[in-house]
Design a protein around this motif. Structure first.
Motif, mmCIF file in Angstrom:
data_model
loop_
_atom_site.group_PDB
_atom_site.id
_atom_site.type_symbol
_atom_site.label_atom_id
_atom_site.label_comp_id
_atom_site.label_asym_id
_atom_site.label_seq_id
_atom_site.Cartn_x
_atom_site.Cartn_y
_atom_site.Cartn_z
ATOM 1 N N GLU A 101 0.474 -1.251 -0.156
ATOM 2 C CA GLU A 101 0.111 0.129 0.236
ATOM 3 C C GLU A 101 0.798 1.061 0.452
ATOM 4 N N GLY A 102 1.602 1.241 -1.378
ATOM 5 C CA GLY A 102 2.507 2.750 -0.970
ATOM 6 C C GLY A 102 3.412 2.762 0.359
ATOM 7 N N CYS A 103 3.964 1.935 1.036
ATOM 8 C CA CYS A 103 4.752 2.024 2.170
ATOM 9 C C CYS A 103 5.904 1.472 1.799
ATOM 10 N N ILE A 104 7.317 1.759 2.114
ATOM 11 C CA ILE A 104 8.330 0.986 1.865
ATOM 12 C C ILE A 104 9.260 0.835 3.547
ATOM 13 N N TRP A 105 10.268 -0.330 3.774
ATOM 14 C CA TRP A 105 10.681 -0.734 4.713
ATOM 15 C C TRP A 105 12.443 -0.107 4.355
ATOM 16 N N VAL A 106 12.509 0.501 5.514
ATOM 17 C CA VAL A 106 13.703 0.659 5.609
ATOM 18 C C VAL A 106 14.788 0.671 7.174
ATOM 19 N N SER A 107 16.352 0.086 6.940
ATOM 20 C CA SER A 107 16.545 -0.307 7.672
ATOM 21 C C SER A 107 17.792 1.022 7.422
ATOM 22 N N SER A 108 18.240 0.709 9.142
ATOM 23 C CA SER A 108 19.488 1.896 9.391
ATOM 24 C C SER A 108 20.005 1.186 9.661
ATOM 25 N N GLU A 109 21.270 1.111 9.709
ATOM 26 C CA GLU A 109 22.572 0.577 10.721
ATOM 27 C C GLU A 109 23.759 1.120 10.820
ATOM 28 N N ARG A 110 23.623 1.100 11.864
ATOM 29 C CA ARG A 110 25.459 1.293 12.481
ATOM 30 C C ARG A 110 26.504 -0.079 12.957
ATOM 31 N N TRP A 111 27.323 0.386 11.393
ATOM 32 C CA TRP A 111 28.259 -0.842 12.041
ATOM 33 C C TRP A 111 30.067 -0.799 12.722
ATOM 34 N N LYS A 112 30.819 -1.623 12.852
ATOM 35 C CA LYS A 112 32.068 -0.918 14.239
ATOM 36 C C LYS A 112 32.605 -1.843 12.933
ATOM 37 N N THR A 113 33.244 -1.196 11.336
ATOM 38 C CA THR A 113 33.676 -1.844 10.499
ATOM 39 C C THR A 113 35.056 -0.678 9.858
ATOM 40 N N PRO A 114 35.546 -0.281 10.963
ATOM 41 C CA PRO A 114 36.828 1.108 10.585
ATOM 42 C C PRO A 114 37.226 0.925 8.796
ATOM 43 N N HIS A 115 37.631 0.065 8.251
ATOM 44 C CA HIS A 115 38.083 -0.020 6.828
ATOM 45 C C HIS A 115 37.090 -1.044 5.786
ATOM 46 N N TYR A 116 35.648 -0.241 6.651
ATOM 47 C CA TYR A 116 34.731 -0.730 5.899
ATOM 48 C C TYR A 116 33.330 -0.550 5.630
ATOM 49 N N ASN A 117 32.203 -0.560 4.767
ATOM 50 C CA ASN A 117 31.208 0.163 4.958
ATOM 51 C C ASN A 117 29.978 -0.797 5.318
ATOM 52 N N GLY A 118 30.390 -1.410 6.911
ATOM 53 C CA GLY A 118 29.868 -2.615 7.189
ATOM 54 C C GLY A 118 29.248 -4.607 6.591
ATOM 55 N N TYR A 119 28.582 -4.264 6.951
ATOM 56 C CA TYR A 119 27.854 -5.962 5.847
ATOM 57 C C TYR A 119 29.233 -6.743 6.196
ATOM 58 N N VAL A 120 30.361 -6.793 8.125
ATOM 59 C CA VAL A 120 31.431 -7.812 7.582
ATOM 60 C C VAL A 120 30.089 -8.807 9.501
ATOM 61 N N SER A 121 30.446 -10.018 9.428
ATOM 62 C CA SER A 121 30.023 -11.113 9.943
ATOM 63 C C SER A 121 30.284 -10.242 11.533
#
Length: 300
Positions: free
Chosen positions: A103-123
């Protein structure tokens, strides 16, 4: 005195080199989320704006007024020309993903990661995140939930939100008198109607990150390929496939297909495995995976 001085030097070196220790910077298994449109989000993605899957909108972030105090960013919803439609001051963090809802809505995931050499997404490095359900008609926040550490939002079907948790190793508390058992990595969903309950969908045989079996892999990767009726979770390693030409490829070693259940709808009794959209898989490895799948089916 000399002993105390030596201990002091040891602590100083540990603090100085802390950023180079495992778990604090380089290394770790990379997480990758793949969408049907072809958009891929991983630790090497540094896009200033992020498309909202299945819509004409995109997401952006900018430092909030009190960023130095709370480390929070303003969440921006942009139109197809990149113009700002809605702004949510200090609502979340700079790493974003989004997808169409009903119905015209969106899901948004807003994230904070502890990855100084990457932009997130490290297990194991997802420190905190917030999940929003936004109305793109008037910008209203219809639903908002603060997620737990390492609770990675994958996708939603109706009121059911699917997550991946990398698990945790066993820990001892109270000077070793009490032990918290290890928790395996798993995929589960939460329903908006009963958010506190986690419904297990699939449990893996590892915690934090799987043990890679590919010799010479310089980067291990867990991929979540999001499809309409399932999530394909695959493990791969980046290895040299031809020493003469110095060719490198991601070689898949394992995969599992997880059916998605849509709230208010019965799950299909027969689910076919989706077309393979990953990078080319080594022939012998692919044969092993298919042979293994055939053995499991015949044994049922």
């Amino acid at each position: 005195m000399k002993k105390s001085f030596g201990i002091l030097i040891s602590f100083f070196l540990l603090a100085t080199l802390g950023g180079c220790l495992p778990g604090e910077g380089w290394g770790g298994t990379i997480l990758e989320v793949r969408y049907p449109s072809g958009y891929v989000r991983d630790s090497h993605t540094w896009d200033e704006t992020v498309p909202v899957e299945g819509t004409r909108f995109s997401l952006g972030a900018k430092r909030g007024e009190d960023f130095e105090k709370n480390r929070r960013s303003d969440l921006l919803v942009l139109d197809e020309q990149g113009q700002e439609l809605f702004s949510y001051p200090s609502a979340g963090f700079s790493v974003l993903r989004g997808e169409a809802a009903e119905e015209g809505c969106i899901w948004v995931s807003s994230e904070r990661w502890k990855t100084p050499h990457y932009n997130g997404y490290v297990s194991g490095r997802l420190t905190e995140s917030v999940l929003f359900l936004l109305d793109t008609g008037d910008g209203a926040v219809l639903y908002e939930q603060k997620l737990e550490k390492n609770e990675l939002f994958l996708t939603a079907r109706g009121s059911k939100c699917y997550f991946y948790d990398c698990g945790s190793e066993s820990q001892r508390k109270l000077f070793g008198l009490y032990e918290i058992p290890a928790q395996s990595a798993r995929v589960y969903y939460r329903d908006q109607e009963n958010w506190q309950e986690r419904v297990l969908v699939h449990e893996f045989d590892y915690c934090l990150e799987p043990e890679q079996t590919l010799e010479g892999s310089v980067e291990d990767r867990i991929s979540f390929d999001l499809q309409q009726d399932w999530i394909v979770v695959s493990l791969s390693g980046y290895v040299q496939t031809d020493s003469q030409t110095n060719a490198w490829e991601y070689v898949e070693t394992d995969r599992v297909v997880i059916p998605l259940e849509v709230a208010g709808m019965k799950e299909s009794a027969e689910i076919k495995e989706p077309a393979r959209t990953k990078e080319p898989v080594e022939t012998k490895e692919l044969a092993r995976i298919e042979e293994s799948a055939g053995t499991e089916k015949s044994g049922k």
